[in-house]
Scaffold this motif. Structure first.
Motif, short mmCIF file in Angstrom:
data_model
loop_
_atom_site.label_atom_id
_atom_site.label_comp_id
_atom_site.label_asym_id
_atom_site.label_seq_id
_atom_site.Cartn_x
_atom_site.Cartn_y
_atom_site.Cartn_z
N ILE A 99 0.86 -1.19 0.00
CA ILE A 99 0.00 0.00 0.00
C ILE A 99 0.90 1.24 0.00
N VAL A 100 0.63 2.13 -0.90
CA VAL A 100 1.39 3.38 -0.93
C VAL A 100 0.44 4.56 -0.98
N GLY A 101 0.94 5.75 -0.65
CA GLY A 101 0.12 6.94 -0.72
C GLY A 101 -0.04 7.57 0.65
N ASP A 102 -0.61 8.77 0.62
CA ASP A 102 -0.83 9.50 1.87
C ASP A 102 -2.03 8.90 2.57
N VAL A 103 -1.76 8.10 3.60
CA VAL A 103 -2.86 7.38 4.22
C VAL A 103 -3.70 8.24 5.14
N GLY A 104 -3.12 9.31 5.70
CA GLY A 104 -3.86 10.24 6.56
C GLY A 104 -5.24 9.79 6.99
N GLU A 105 -6.24 10.30 6.28
CA GLU A 105 -7.64 9.99 6.59
C GLU A 105 -7.97 8.53 6.32
N ASP A 106 -7.12 7.86 5.55
CA ASP A 106 -7.46 6.51 5.12
C ASP A 106 -6.85 5.45 6.01
N ALA A 107 -6.33 5.85 7.12
CA ALA A 107 -5.67 4.89 8.00
C ALA A 107 -6.59 3.73 8.35
N ALA A 108 -7.89 4.06 8.49
CA ALA A 108 -8.85 3.01 8.84
C ALA A 108 -8.90 1.95 7.74
N LEU A 109 -8.93 2.43 6.49
CA LEU A 109 -8.99 1.50 5.36
C LEU A 109 -7.73 0.63 5.31
N ASP A 111 -12.50 14.56 2.11
CA ASP A 111 -12.28 13.17 2.56
C ASP A 111 -12.49 12.15 1.44
N ASP A 112 -12.66 12.66 0.22
CA ASP A 112 -12.78 11.71 -0.90
C ASP A 112 -11.42 11.10 -1.21
N ILE A 113 -11.40 9.78 -1.40
CA ILE A 113 -10.12 9.15 -1.76
C ILE A 113 -10.29 8.29 -3.02
N GLU A 114 -9.17 8.19 -3.70
CA GLU A 114 -9.17 7.34 -4.90
C GLU A 114 -8.27 6.15 -4.60
N VAL A 115 -8.80 4.98 -4.92
CA VAL A 115 -8.02 3.74 -4.68
C VAL A 115 -7.65 3.17 -6.04
N ARG A 116 -6.37 3.10 -6.31
CA ARG A 116 -5.91 2.54 -7.60
C ARG A 116 -5.26 1.20 -7.29
N ILE A 117 -5.79 0.18 -7.95
CA ILE A 117 -5.28 -1.17 -7.66
C ILE A 117 -4.57 -1.71 -8.90
N THR A 118 -3.36 -2.18 -8.73
CA THR A 118 -2.60 -2.76 -9.85
C THR A 118 -2.41 -4.26 -9.59
N SER A 119 -2.78 -5.02 -10.60
CA SER A 119 -2.65 -6.48 -10.43
C SER A 119 -2.17 -7.09 -11.74
N ASP A 120 -1.95 -8.37 -11.73
CA ASP A 120 -1.61 -9.11 -12.96
C ASP A 120 -2.69 -10.18 -13.13
N SER A 121 -3.61 -9.89 -14.06
CA SER A 121 -4.78 -10.79 -14.17
C SER A 121 -4.41 -12.16 -14.76
N SER A 122 -3.18 -12.30 -15.23
CA SER A 122 -2.81 -13.64 -15.75
C SER A 122 -2.37 -14.56 -14.62
N LYS A 123 -2.32 -14.02 -13.38
CA LYS A 123 -1.87 -14.84 -12.25
C LYS A 123 -3.02 -15.04 -11.27
N ASP A 124 -3.27 -16.30 -10.92
CA ASP A 124 -4.35 -16.63 -9.99
C ASP A 124 -4.20 -15.87 -8.67
N ARG A 125 -2.99 -15.88 -8.13
CA ARG A 125 -2.74 -15.25 -6.83
C ARG A 125 -3.10 -13.76 -6.89
N SER A 126 -2.72 -13.12 -7.97
CA SER A 126 -2.96 -11.68 -8.09
C SER A 126 -4.47 -11.40 -8.19
N ARG A 127 -5.16 -12.27 -8.96
CA ARG A 127 -6.61 -12.09 -9.12
C ARG A 127 -7.33 -12.25 -7.77
N ILE A 128 -6.92 -13.27 -7.04
CA ILE A 128 -7.58 -13.53 -5.75
C ILE A 128 -7.26 -12.39 -4.76
N ALA A 129 -6.03 -11.91 -4.77
CA ALA A 129 -5.64 -10.80 -3.89
C ALA A 129 -6.49 -9.57 -4.20
#
Lengths: 422, 251
Positions: free
Chosen positions: A63-73, A118-136
């Motif tokens: 997880i990267v980014g300014d977590v500030g308000e998002d610490a709960a998440l 307090d609006d946040i954007e969540v950007r998720i990067t994965s590798d859909s060719s890998k089962d582990r990444s998809r499940i994560a």
């Protein structure tokens, strides 16, 4: 004119010999009855083990980014079962690690441009060719969705709004299919194609053995000296092959019907309790007719193809591509759950009977189309038998000195009607 | 004297194969001969002379390209089933069903060749006893030695008690004792009144067994008659010399 006594004598002679041949008994009785269900059970058990292994792994998430308000998440993601937070040098290194499989997911949190504080954007990067990444990805998305729902409810309460006041659309799901219907659906998807495979496997060895095998053993000439019309010899052999093919199909149908619940148990887990794998009694006669017709079709076809071979091995090479097509085409077609019997499909050999088979398991009977299917199948069998009868007129094919195959025969002789070279 | 009523009547019999690379191949060319009741008629020729093709036409395995052949008055092209009912065909290359027993083999051929069903068990017993195969009559053929198989094959040929027997090179591949036994069987069958058509390339065998001999070469019959008649025509004494004399004459 067919002489039933002579046909019966040839049939019994072939059957008697076949029951003493270990490979025939294994292919026709033991494999359909025991081995196939056992193999499937092993495959399903193995599959469910692999799935279990995959689902139980611990996802490596950065997880990267300014977590500030998002610490709960972040805490919620961290506290999620089977999620472990890891770090990387920078974003590029993280993406590289995902591609290499050293990291499963990268989650970037940032304030949303142009949004509230307090609006946040969540950007998720994965590798859909890998089962582990998809499940994560799925695990993290669940956490984010839960977090958002909790936030909305909290914000609504703060503004004096109860959930129903801002939830505009409610979805209620109801599945009208009974446990019996669902069980039959699964049976219909699996059983017809498995029965067809067994029926072809069960008929293949006897068909090749009764034609090319006899020629290779030099017993064909012995058979030709019998004082009966050659049509009776071929009819006896054909009945024998069709009987063994039908037997293999019927035994496999019986075995699969009785064992499907056990076979599917490892794959379906607790959901198996909600399913009932029963085939309607009313479908059994139709299924038997369908298996018999298919066996007659496959037996005739294999015998015609093998009659051009000089040795059993030759026959295997000649029949191999046809067998592959006969198995693969219906196997591919039967993967479409929505595919239904139509007038056109009722005219396509093998697929038509597969669909009748599947619908009969589901308790669906489209009688006009079933009638058309049976009629077409009988027509195809008749055409193949006519070709077989034509072959008997060519002594170079009968004695094994013909150089070509079925295609050459149809092209150069049958369609040109040139028996002079026989 | 040659008549159409002889058990075996052959006139202008011809067999032409079509070979994709060589074109028409004439295996047998307009041959003619007859076999009289109760005689052993020998077809003598080198390998590839056309003996087997001739016998296969007479037993309806192959269809003649031209000419006539009748077995007990039945035309081989028009009435093949009746022909087969009256003929027993034995060939060194004709194998037995490996998964059946000797009894089952004899029984099958008796029945399929039209022998009365109620008399078949007695016929099987008779042949099993005659050829001394009681011990292994219930064993699978593929478990038997080649000598045993030979006896079963002869019993199979006789299963339906046909009046005409066709033996295609019956002693090929046999050791001396088995070959002598085969010759004894042929003599015994002749004594029983069977008409025997017999092909060989072994001169001594033909000399010893045959009442009449036809010399066949490159698909043609060069000469036929009793050994004495052939000796008179060529002036040679031994069949080997007679055979060579006709071949040279034809060349």
């Amino acid at each position: 004119m067919l002489n039933l006594t002579d046909t019966g004598l040839v049939f019994l002679r072939e059957l008697r010999g076949a029951l003493r041949e270990r490979s025939i008994v294994i292919n026709v009785v033991l494999v359909p009855l025991f081995m196939y269900p056992v193999l499937l059970w092993l495959a399903y058990t193995g599959l469910s083990f692999v799935i279990g292994q995959t689902e139980n792994f611990t996802a490596r998430v950065m997880i990267v980014g300014d977590v500030g308000e998002d610490a709960a998440l972040v805490r919620e993601i961290q506290d999620t079962d089977r999620v472990e937070l890891v770090s990387a040098a920078d974003l590029e290194a993280a993406e590289e690690a995902i591609r290499d499989g050293r990291l499963d997911l990268l989650v970037e949190l940032a304030p949303r441009e142009g949004g509230d504080a307090d609006d946040i954007e969540v950007r998720i990067t994965s590798d859909s060719s890998k089962d582990r990444s998809r499940i994560a990805m799925s695990r993290v998305e669940d956490v984010v969705t839960r977090h958002r729902t909790a936030y909305l409810e909290r914000a609504g309460r703060e503004r004096g709004l109860a959930g129903p006041a801002y939830q505009m659309i409610w979805i209620e799901r109801e599945n009208v299919s009974s446990s019996r219907d669902m069980g039959r659906f699964i049976l219909g998807m699996a059983v017809p194609i498995l029965v067809i495979i067994m029926l072809i496997v069960g008929g293949m060895y006897p068909a090749l053995d009764a034609t090319a095998g006899e020629r290779e053993r030099s017993t064909w000439e012995t058979t030709l000296t019998a004082a009966t019309d050659r049509v009776n010899i071929l009819a006896g052999k054909y009945l024998y092959v069709a009987t063994l093919s039908t037997t293999a199909g019927m035994l496999n149908f019986l075995a699969m019907s009785l064992s499907m619940r056990t076979l599917m148990a490892p794959l379906l887990g607790d959901r198996i309790q909600d399913l009932s794998f029963t085939i309607p009694w009313s479908a059994v006669p139709l299924i038997f007719v369908v298996i018999m017709l298919l066996a007659l079709f496959v037996s005739a076809f294999l015998m015609v193809v093998a009659s051009f071979a000089r040795t059993f091995k030759d026959a295997q090479s000649l029949a191999g591509p046809f067998v592959t097509v006969m198995i693969l085409v219906p196997a591919v077609f039967m993967q479409f759950p929505g595919l239904e019997l139509t007038t056109w499909l009722a005219c396509v050999p093998i697929i038509n009977v597969c669909l009748v088979f599947r619908e009969a398991i589901g308790g669906v009977y489209q009688w006009p189309l079933i009638g058309l299917t049976l009629l077409m199948e009988v027509l195809y069998i008749w055409i193949i038998l006519r070709i077989a009868a034509a072959i008997t007129r060519y002594e170079d094919i009968m004695t094994g000195s013909y150089e070509g195959g079925l295609g050459g025969f149809l092209k150069h002789r049958l369609l040109r009607r040139n028996p002079s070279r026989g | 004297m040659t008549t159409v009523n002889d058990p075996v009547f052959v006139k202008d019999l011809t067999k032409t194969y079509y070979d994709e690379s060589r074109g028409p191949v004439h295996a047998v060319r307009q041959i003619g001969f007859t076999c009289r009741p109760g005689e052993i008629f020998g077809l003598l020729g080198a390998n590839g002379a056309g003996k087997t093709t001739t016998l296969r036409m007479l037993t309806t395995i192959l269809k003649p390209s031209a000419g006539t052949a009748k077995i007990m008055g039945y035309d081989v092209a028009e009435e093949p089933v009746e022909v087969r009912r009256h003929v027993g065909f034995y060939s060194a290359t004709t194998a037995l069903y490996p998964r059946l027993t000797a009894r089952e083999t004899i029984e099958f051929f008796a029945r399929i060749n039209g022998y009365d069903a109620s008399r078949t068990p007695a016929r099987v017993d008779e042949l099993v006893e005659r050829f001394g195969i009681e011990e292994y009559a219930r064993a699978r053929i593929d478990k038997l030695s080649s000598g045993m198989k030979q006896k079963v094959a002869i019993a199979r040929t006789l299963a339906h008690d046909p009046p005409i027997l066709v033996f295609d090179e019956p002693t090929v591949g046999l050791d001396v004792l088995n070959a002598l036994e085969m010759q004894a069987i042929l003599t015994e069958l002749k004594a029983q009144g069977k008409t025997i058509l017999f092909s060989t390339h072994i001169m001594s065998e033909a000399e010893k067994l045959c009442d009449r001999i036809a010399i066949i070469h490159e698909g043609r019959i060069l000469a036929s008659g009793t050994l004495e008649a052939l000796r008179e025509r060529t002036g040679a004494h031994y069949l080997e010399d007679i055979f060579v004399s006709f071949i040279q004459e034809a060349a």
